[in-house]
Design a protein around this motif. Structure first.
Motif, mmCIF file in Angstrom:
data_model
loop_
_atom_site.group_PDB
_atom_site.id
_atom_site.type_symbol
_atom_site.label_atom_id
_atom_site.label_comp_id
_atom_site.label_asym_id
_atom_site.label_seq_id
_atom_site.Cartn_x
_atom_site.Cartn_y
_atom_site.Cartn_z
ATOM 1 N N LEU E 61 0.834 -1.201 0.000
ATOM 2 C CA LEU E 61 0.000 0.000 0.000
ATOM 3 C C LEU E 61 0.870 1.253 0.000
ATOM 4 O O LEU E 61 0.585 2.229 -0.693
ATOM 5 C CB LEU E 61 -0.930 -0.007 1.214
ATOM 6 N N MET E 64 2.362 1.801 -3.351
ATOM 7 C CA MET E 64 1.325 2.211 -4.287
ATOM 8 C C MET E 64 0.938 3.667 -4.103
ATOM 9 O O MET E 64 0.714 4.389 -5.063
ATOM 10 C CB MET E 64 0.118 1.336 -4.034
ATOM 11 N N LEU E 65 0.899 4.082 -2.835
ATOM 12 C CA LEU E 65 0.441 5.436 -2.556
ATOM 13 C C LEU E 65 1.360 6.477 -3.167
ATOM 14 O O LEU E 65 0.926 7.562 -3.554
ATOM 15 C CB LEU E 65 0.386 5.634 -1.051
ATOM 16 N N GLU E 68 1.495 7.552 -7.656
ATOM 17 C CA GLU E 68 0.771 8.524 -8.445
ATOM 18 C C GLU E 68 1.682 9.616 -8.973
ATOM 19 O O GLU E 68 1.501 10.104 -10.077
ATOM 20 C CB GLU E 68 -0.316 9.131 -7.559
ATOM 21 N N ARG E 69 2.691 9.976 -8.177
ATOM 22 C CA ARG E 69 3.474 11.126 -8.614
ATOM 23 C C ARG E 69 4.746 10.754 -9.360
ATOM 24 O O ARG E 69 5.597 11.620 -9.587
ATOM 25 C CB ARG E 69 3.792 12.026 -7.444
ATOM 26 N N ARG E 156 -8.881 11.631 -14.340
ATOM 27 C CA ARG E 156 -9.280 12.237 -13.095
ATOM 28 C C ARG E 156 -9.153 11.189 -12.010
ATOM 29 O O ARG E 156 -9.251 10.003 -12.251
ATOM 30 C CB ARG E 156 -10.743 12.692 -13.176
ATOM 31 N N ARG E 157 -8.972 11.626 -10.816
ATOM 32 C CA ARG E 157 -8.969 10.705 -9.696
ATOM 33 C C ARG E 157 -7.948 9.596 -9.861
ATOM 34 O O ARG E 157 -8.238 8.436 -9.792
ATOM 35 C CB ARG E 157 -10.339 10.070 -9.563
ATOM 36 N N GLY E 159 -5.491 8.647 -7.956
ATOM 37 C CA GLY E 159 -5.113 7.876 -6.776
ATOM 38 C C GLY E 159 -5.825 6.547 -6.641
ATOM 39 O O GLY E 159 -5.197 5.502 -6.524
ATOM 40 N N VAL E 160 -7.125 6.587 -6.683
ATOM 41 C CA VAL E 160 -7.876 5.354 -6.477
ATOM 42 C C VAL E 160 -7.704 4.444 -7.687
ATOM 43 O O VAL E 160 -7.563 3.235 -7.562
ATOM 44 C CB VAL E 160 -9.362 5.665 -6.251
ATOM 45 N N LEU E 161 -7.666 5.074 -8.848
ATOM 46 C CA LEU E 161 -7.578 4.290 -10.074
ATOM 47 C C LEU E 161 -6.279 3.491 -10.122
ATOM 48 O O LEU E 161 -6.268 2.299 -10.450
ATOM 49 C CB LEU E 161 -7.647 5.243 -11.268
ATOM 50 N N SER E 163 -4.551 2.390 -7.760
ATOM 51 C CA SER E 163 -4.558 1.275 -6.831
ATOM 52 C C SER E 163 -5.309 0.095 -7.428
ATOM 53 O O SER E 163 -4.913 -1.056 -7.261
ATOM 54 C CB SER E 163 -5.184 1.701 -5.515
ATOM 55 N N LEU E 164 -6.375 0.410 -8.150
ATOM 56 C CA LEU E 164 -7.147 -0.679 -8.750
ATOM 57 C C LEU E 164 -6.366 -1.373 -9.846
ATOM 58 O O LEU E 164 -6.432 -2.586 -10.017
ATOM 59 C CB LEU E 164 -8.443 -0.126 -9.327
ATOM 60 N N LEU E 167 -2.803 -3.008 -7.768
ATOM 61 C CA LEU E 167 -2.813 -3.975 -6.673
ATOM 62 C C LEU E 167 -2.965 -5.419 -7.149
ATOM 63 O O LEU E 167 -2.254 -6.303 -6.671
ATOM 64 C CB LEU E 167 -3.895 -3.611 -5.651
#
Ligand code: HEM
Ligand SMILES: Nc1ncnc2c1ncn2[C@@H]1O[C@H](COP(=O)(O)OP(=O)(O)OP(=O)(O)O)[C@@H](O)[C@H]1O
Ligand SMILES: Nc1ncnc2c1ncn2[C@@H]1O[C@H](COP(=O)(O)OP(=O)(O)OP(=O)(O)O)[C@@H](O)[C@H]1O
Ligand SMILES: [Mg+2]
Ligand SMILES: [Mg+2]
Lengths: 261, 65, 221, 240, 221, 240
Positions: E61, E64-65, E68-69, E156-157, E159-161, E163-164, E167
Motif C-alpha cells: 500500500l 502504491m500510494l 501517483e506522482r 481524473r482521480r 489515486g484510487v484508479l 490502486s485498482l 494492486l
C-alpha cells in the motif's frame, strides 16, 4: 497581549532569561544524574534497571507537556491571531517528538529486561506511539507548504484538533481489552514512591523542562531570522552578483512585484 | 567499579538508554544552534548588503518618473 | 438548510457524473481486504480471528484514500473561494461536503462489508453489530477526514500527508469498532462500545465543521 | 455620496509587501479601474475588498461600518469574479449556475438563470457540458454567475480575459446597466473596457520600495503596526 | 546510460528538495502497520502469526500510494512531453524514474520493516529472509507500479484508479514474499520462493519500461 | 530550398476536427507565424510538427523523408516550447536547465547553460529557486532551454507570453540570429513579434465547419480519408 508578544519584546525577554535557564538546567541535570546514578538505591524488585526510570518518566512527561504546549499555542494563534504563537508551536514540535521517541526507546530498553519483550500493545505504550504519530503528522504538515506562514497556521489548527485525541487515547485503557501493565509498574504508581527515587526524578524533570525552554528560545529566534532572510531574498535586491545590471534586471529588482505570479 | 557499570548484568540496557537520550538531546541542541548561527550569518550578510545598496537604489528610483 | 441541500445535491451530481466514484472506493476496499488471505495464508480460523480488524482497517484506508478530493478540486478551480464568499455559513457547506463523502464512501463500504466478512470466514453472529458499528463509525471517519482534507489544501503531496494526519485520529473509531464486533463474536455485550462510538460521532459532529471551515478559510486567503 | 471606502490599506502576501497606505472611496454608480504591472497587487486588493484576505493594516467600510464586523452582510451584497472560472467540466452550464442561485436563496431559479445566460448571450449553451466550452464561453459562464441575485458591489478581476471584442462590449453594457441601477463596480484589467468615466487607481503608485521597508524595520519581522518607517508620503488614492 | 543517470540525479534531487518524501512513505507504512494491532487486538501470538502478511500488505500500500506522482507532476507541468521529445529513448527515462521511486520508497521500507517486525512480535528467525525478499520484491513493485502510473496520466482521480490497476498485479509478489518469510519462520527452505520472486523481477524489468514508455507516449498526445 | 514540408494535414482532437487539408513549406532561414482564433489549432499544429501528435491524415517531411520514419532523428534536430514552462519550483534555474543539457549529451554543460542564460538576460537568476520566479522569468528559463544544444528547427508556441517589451525584442533578436545560422522557426503568437518577413499561416482558413462535416458524413464519424464532403476549396497554405 499583542503588544507583549511582539517579536522584539519576546527576544529581549528570552535574552535576559537565557543565562538563568542554562544555569538551572545544568545544575538540576547534574545533581539529578548524580543522585539517580550513584546516590539512589537499586530497587529491591527491579534492581538497578530502575535507574532507567529517571529518564524514562521525565521524557514521557515532556512528550505530553510539549504537545499540550503546542495545542495552547494553537489556541492562542486562533484567538489572537498572533504569528508568534505559530512560530512557538512550530519550534516545540521537534523537541516534543524527540522526548516522545526517547520515552518509547527507554521504555523498550526497560521492557526487555523487565517484561522479556521490547514491545507490547498495551494502552499506555500505544497511546505514546500515537502521540509520536501526531507529532510527525504535525511536522509533515508544517513543512509541506511553500509559504511557511501558511504551514504554521495549518499546523496550529491540527495541534488543536489533535489534542482531543490525547485524553481519548489515554482513557481507552479502560475499554480496550488488553494485557495490562505488569504488576511491577502498578506498584510504582502508588504514592509510596521513596524520596530517594523521587528526588532525582523531579530534578531530571526540571532539567528537561529547562532544556525545552532553551531550545524553544533558540528555534524561535532562528525562525524569526529565517523570515527576515526570506523577506530580504524575496525583495529581489540581491539577485545579481556584481554591479553590472541589464535594464530588465534592474526593472525586476527592488520591487515587491518581481518574483511572483 | 566495573561491578557498578555492569549494574547486575543490566548495564547495557541502562547505559544505552542514558547514552541515547544524551546523544539525542545534544544532537537537537547542536542542530538548533547551528541553524541559528547560519541564519545569523546569512542575515548579517544580507543586512550589510542592504545598507551598501541603499543609497544607490533610492537614486535610481528617483530617476524613474 | 437549503444551502446544505444545494451543496449535497450538486456534489452528489458531480460524484455520479464523474463516474463510478464510489464503485472505485468499494473496489479498493475489496482488493485490500482480499490481499490478506494472500499475505496471511488461507487458514480459516486465523482469518476469522482477524476478520473484523482487517475489515475495519481496510475501511479506514478506503475512506482515507478518497478524502483528498473532498475539497481539492473545488480549491483548484476556484469554487472554494466563491463558496467562502457566498452568504451561507461555510460550516454548512462543509457539512454538505461531509455528507456527500459519506454517501459515496461510507455507505457503499457498509454494503460491501458483510461480503468481505463472509470471505474472511467471520461468524455470522457478528454481522449485525458490524453493520451497526460501521453505521456509527463511518460518518465519524468522514467528519474527521474533512478536517485533514481541509488542512492539506495547497500543500505539496497532499495524498500521503492526509493519511499521516488523519489515521492517528481514526484510531479510536478503529479500536471501538473492531472491539464491538469482537465482543459480539464472543457473545459479550456491545452496548458500551457502541455508546462510546456514538459519543465520538457527536463530538466530531460538533467540532469538525468548525475546524474544517477554519482551515478552508485559511487556505483560500 | 460614498458608500464603499477603504483607508490606509497595507497588504502583505507571504513574505512580500504588496502595497501600502492605499485608500479609495466609491459611491453608488461609481466604477473604479485598477491598473498596474503584473504582480502589482490588483488581485490582492480585490480579495481584500471581498474580505477573502485580511489586510495587514487599515480598514474597509461600507456605509461607515467596518466590513470585518459583519462579513455575512458584506458577502450578501457583493459578487466576486476571480481569475478562475470555477466551471465544473462535468456539469452543464445550467447546473453550474444552479448551485450559486440556490446558495443565494433565489426563489425562481429557472428564470433567473435563463435571464443571466441570455444577458451574456450563451442561452443556447445552457445544456452544454463544461468540458466542451471554449475559454471565452467558460468566462462568460462565470460572468453569468454575477448576474444571479441582487448585489450592490461587483468586484471583477480581469473580466475580459478570453472574451472576444463583441462580448467585451456586451460586458461593458452590463456594467453600465448595473451602475445605472446604483451599483458599485471595481475591476482590474490590462486592456481598456468601454466604461464611462471610471476612476483610476494605479497600484504601482502604492508599491512599497521593499528596500526601505526592510531597512526601516529591521526588528519587526512580523510587523504588528504596519511599516511605520516608510518615508513614502501618504497617498490619497482616488476620491469621490 | 548517461541519460539514465541524468534523470536519476535530477529526480533524486527533486525528491530530496521536495522535503522528506521518503520519510512520509515510511511514516505511512508504520502507521498502517500499527493499525492492525488496534484492529486485531494485542495478543502477541496472533500478531506474530500475521506479522509477515501485514508487513507485506502495508509495504504494497505504501509503495502504491507514492506511485501517483512518478509521472504525474512531470505530466502536469509539461516536462513529460519535453522528455518524450528529447533524443534519448523514453524507456531509459522511465527506468530512471523507476529507480528513483525505488530509492525513495522501496529502500526506506526495507529499513523500516524490521522495526515493524519487532513491534509485531515476529520471531527474529524471519528477519534475514524478510529483508532479502523485500530487496527482490520492492523493485518489482516499482516497475509494475510505473506501468500503472503511466496509464492513469490525465485521468481524473488518479489515486484510487492506480490502486485498482496495480494492486492485482502486486499479488504474486505478495504471495511469494509473505510465503518466503513464513517458510523461514517454520524453518523450511525459502530458495524456491525467492527464485520465483527473482523471475518475476526479471520479467517486469524486461517488460515494464516498454509498457510504461508506450503509455507515456499516448498520454502526451 | 525547402527542408521542412507538410501536406494535406488533417487533425482531430477528441471528437473535434481542428483543421483539414493544411499544407506548409519552409526552408532554412524561414520563419512561419501561425495565427488564428483561440482553439483554431495552432498548438495542435505545432504538436503535429513536433511528432507529439499523429495527424489524422497527411504527412510531414524533413528533406524529403517522412518524420514518422525516424522520430529519433527528428527529435534530435528540433527544440519545442509549449504553453507550459516545465520549470520545477524546487530546483534552481541552473539545475532546471542541467537535465536538458545532459539529455542532449552536451559535453561542456556549465558554459553552455551560462551562455543560454546570458542570452536571455537571466544569468543573475541562475541560483534562484523556480518557485520565486515571476512568470516572465519562468518563461525566459523555458526559452533558455531551446538554446541549449544544436538544433535546426524551433517550434515555439506563444513564446512571448509573460515577456515584457524588452525581452520580446531580445527574443526576436535570438530568432533572427538562429535564422541567420540557417535554422527554421515556426511560432504562434497573438501579439506581433518583430521578425523580418515571416510567412503567415492563418489557421482559421483551414477550420472545418463542424456542421457541414457532420452533415456531409453522417455515418463517417472517424473519416479515413479526411473530410471529403467539405466544399471549401483546397487551400494551398504558404509556399516557399
Ligand atoms: C515502550 C515502552 C514504554 C512506554 C511507551 C512507556 C510510556 C510511559 C508513559 C507515557 C509514562 C507517563 C505516564 C503519565 O505520566 O501519566 C510512563 C511512566 C512510567 N513508566 Fe513507562 N513506558 C514504557 C515502558 C515501561 C517499562 C518497561 C516500565 C517498567 C517496568 C515502565 C515504568 C514506568 C513507570 C514506573 C512510570 C511512572 C509512573 C508514574 O508514577 O507516573 N515503563 N511510561
Ligand atoms: N498566495 C500568495 N502567497 C504569496 N504571495 C503571493 C500570493 N499570491 C500573490 N502573491 C504575490 O503578491 C503580489 C501581488 O499579486 P497579485 O496577484 O495581487 O498581482 P496582480 O496585480 O493581480 O497581478 P496580475 O496582473 O498578474 O494578475 C505578487 O508579487 C505575487 O507574487
Ligand atoms: N487534449 C485535447 N482533447 C480534445 N480536444 C482538444 C484537446 N486539446 C485541444 N482540443 C481542442 O482542439 C482545438 C484546437 O486546440 P489548440 O490548443 O490547438 O488551439 P490553439 O489555436 O492553440 O488555441 P489558443 O490560442 O487558445 O492556444 C480546440 O477546439 C480544443 O477544444
Ligand atoms: Mg491578478
Ligand atoms: Mg495554443
Amino acid at each position: 497581549m499583542h503588544r507583549f508578544a511582539k517579536p522584539s519584546v519576546f527576544l529581549k525577554l528570552a535574552d535576559t532569561l537565557m543565562p538563568w535557564m542554562i544555569a538551572i538546567t545544568v545544575i538540576t541535570g547534574g545533581t539529578g544524574l548524580y543522585l539517580g546514578l550513584f546516590w539512589s538505591p537499586a530497587d529491591y524488585q527491579q534492581g538497578d534497571t530502575v535507574r532507567i526510570m529517571y529518564i524514562h518518566v521525565p521524557t514521557a512527561w515532556m512528550g505530553l507537556f510539549c504537545y499540550v504546549g503546542m495545542a495552547i499555542c494553537g489556541a492562542m494563534s486562533l484567538i489572537w491571531k498572533h504569528p508568534l504563537a505559530d512560530i512557538a508551536a512550530r519550534a516545540t514540535a521537534p523537541v516534543g517528538a524527540m522526548f516522545t521517541a526517547l520515552c518509547l526507546i527507554t521504555g523498550s530498553l526497560w521492557g526487555e529486561p523487565m517484561w522479556g519483550t521490547w514491545w507490547v500493545w498495551d494502552a499506555r505504550l500505544t497511546s505514546m506511539l500515537i502521540l509520536l504519530f501526531l507529532y510527525l503528522g504535525y511536522m509533515a504538515l508544517v513543512n509541506a507548504f511553500d509559504d511557511p506562514e501558511r504551514g504554521s497556521k495549518a499546523g496550529s489548527a491540527l495541534a488543536l484538533v489533535g489534542v482531543v485525541n490525547v485524553p481519548i487515547v489515554k482513557f481507552s485503557v479502560d475499554w480496550w481489552n488488553t494485557l495490562h501493565q505488569p504488576a511491577s509498574v502498578a506498584r510504582m504508581d502508588g504514592p509510596s514512591i521513596d524520596p530517594s527515587m523521587l528526588w532525582p526524578l523531579m530534578l531530571m524533570a526540571v532539567a528537561f523542562t529547562g532544556y525545552y525552554f532553551i531550545i524553544l528560545a533558540i528555534r524561535v529566534r532562528s525562525e524569526l531570522n529565517e523570515r527576515r532572510i526570506r523577506a530580504l531574498q524575496l525583495s529581489g535586491l540581491f539577485e545579481q552578483g556584481d554591479g553590472t545590471t541589464s535594464g530588465s534586471a534592474l526593472y525586476d529588482q527592488g520591487h515587491n512585484a518581481g518574483a511572483g505570479k | 567499579m566495573s561491578d557498578y557499570f555492569m549494574m547486575e548484568g543490566y548495564g547495557l540496557y541502562i547505559w544505552s538508554s542514558y547514552a541515547i537520550t544524551a546523544v539525542a538531546m545534544v544532537f537537537l541542541l547542536v542542530t538548533s544552534l547551528r541553524g541559528l548561527g547560519q541564519s545569523r550569518i546569512e542575515l548579517d550578510q544580507l543586512e550589510t548588503l542592504l545598507k551598501s545598496r541603499r543609497p544607490r537604489r533610492s537614486k535610481s528610483r528617483d530617476a524613474r518618473p | 438548510m437549503n444551502a446544505f441541500m444545494a451543496i449535497l445535491r450538486r456534489d452528489m451530481r458531480l460524484a455520479l457524473r464523474q463516474g463510478a466514484d464510489s464503485v472505485m472506493v468499494v473496489a479498493f476496499f475489496i482488493v485490500t481486504t482480499t490481499l490478506f488471505p494472500f499475505g496471511v495464508g488461507p487458514e480459516a480460523n486465523i482469518l476469522a480471528r482477524i476478520a473484523s480488524g482487517v475489515i475495519w482497517v481496510s475501511a479506514l484506508l478506503a475512506a482515507m484514500l478518497s478524502l483528498e478530493r473532498v475539497f481539492q478540486t473545488d480549491y483548484e478551480d476556484g469554487t472554494l473561494e466563491l463558496l467562502t464568499l457566498s452568504p451561507v455559513p461555510l460550516e454548512l457547506v462543509v457539512l454538505g461536503k461531509v455528507a456527500t463523502h459519506w454517501l459515496t464512501t461510507g455507505l457503499p463500504l457498509i454494503v460491501a462489508a458483510p461480503l468481505m466478512a463472509v470471505m474472511l470466514n467471520m461468524s455470522t453472529d457478528g454481522f449485525g453489530v458490524l453493520i451497526v458499528a460501521m453505521l456509527i463509525g463511518t460518518p465519524t471517519l468522514s467528519l474527521i477526514g474533512a478536517i485533514g482534507a481541509a488542512l492539506i489544501l495547497g500543500a505539496r503531496r497532499g495524498g500521503v500527508l492526509v493519511s499521516l494526519l488523519v489515521l492517528p485520529l481514526y484510531i479510536p473509531v478503529l479500536i471501538f469498532g473492531a472491539g464491538a464486533v469482537e465482543a459480539a463474536l464472543l457473545g459479550m455485550p456491545v452496548q458500551a462500545h457502541l455508546q462510546i462510538m456514538g459519543a465520538i460521532l457527536l463530538l466530531s459532529l460538533a467540532l469538525a465543521p468548525f475546524a474544517a471551515a477554519h482551515a478552508v478559510r485559511q487556505a483560500v486567503e | 455620496m460614498t458608500v464603499f471606502t477603504g483607508s490606509d490599506l497595507t497588504c502583505r502576501r507571504g513574505e512580500r509587501m504588496v502595497f501600502a497606505r492605499l485608500a479609495f472611496t466609491a459611491g453608488p454608480g461609481d466604477a473604479i479601474m485598477l491598473r498596474g504591472r503584473n504582480g502589482a497587487g490588483k488581485s490582492s486588493l480585490l480579495r481584500v475588498m471581498a474580505g477573502l484576505l485580511a489586510p495587514l493594516h487599515g480598514q474597509i467600510f461600507w456605509q461607515g461600518e467596518d466590513i470585518a464586523d459583519d462579513m455575512a452582510a458584506h458577502r450578501a451584497r457583493l459578487q466576486y469574479l476571480g481569475h478562475q472560472d470555477a466551471v465544473k467540466p462535468v456539469l452543464t452550464v445550467w447546473d453550474n449556475l444552479r448551485l450559486w442561485a440556490e446558495l443565494r436563496g433565489i426563489r425562481d431559479v429557472d428564470s433567473e438563470i435563463d435571464r443571466a445566460l441570455d444577458a451574456l448571450g450563451i442561452l443556447h449553451l445552457a445544456n452544454t457540458t463544461g468540458r466542451f466550452l471554449s475559454s471565452g464561453q467558460k468566462r462568460r459562464t462565470a460572468l453569468a454567475r454575477i448576474l444571479i441575485g441582487p448585489a450592490q458591489l461587483w468586484l471583477l478581476d480581469e473580466p475580459t480575459v478570453g472574451l472576444d471584442r463583441e462580448s467585451s462590449a456586451g460586458l461593458a453594457g452590463l456594467i453600465e446597466k448595473f451602475r445605472g441601477d446604483g451599483g458599485t463596480v471595481i475591476y482590474s484589467t490590462h486592456i481598456d473596457l468601454d466604461i464611462t468615466g471610471p476612476k483610476l487607481l494605479d497600484l504601482d503608485e502604492f508599491a512599497i520600495p521593499m528596500m526601505e521597508w526592510l531597512a526601516g524595520a529591521p526588528d519587526d519581522v512580523v510587523p504588528e503596526e504596519g511599516p511605520q518607517a516608510i518615508e513614502t508620503p501618504d497617498k490619497e488614492g482616488v476620491s469621490a
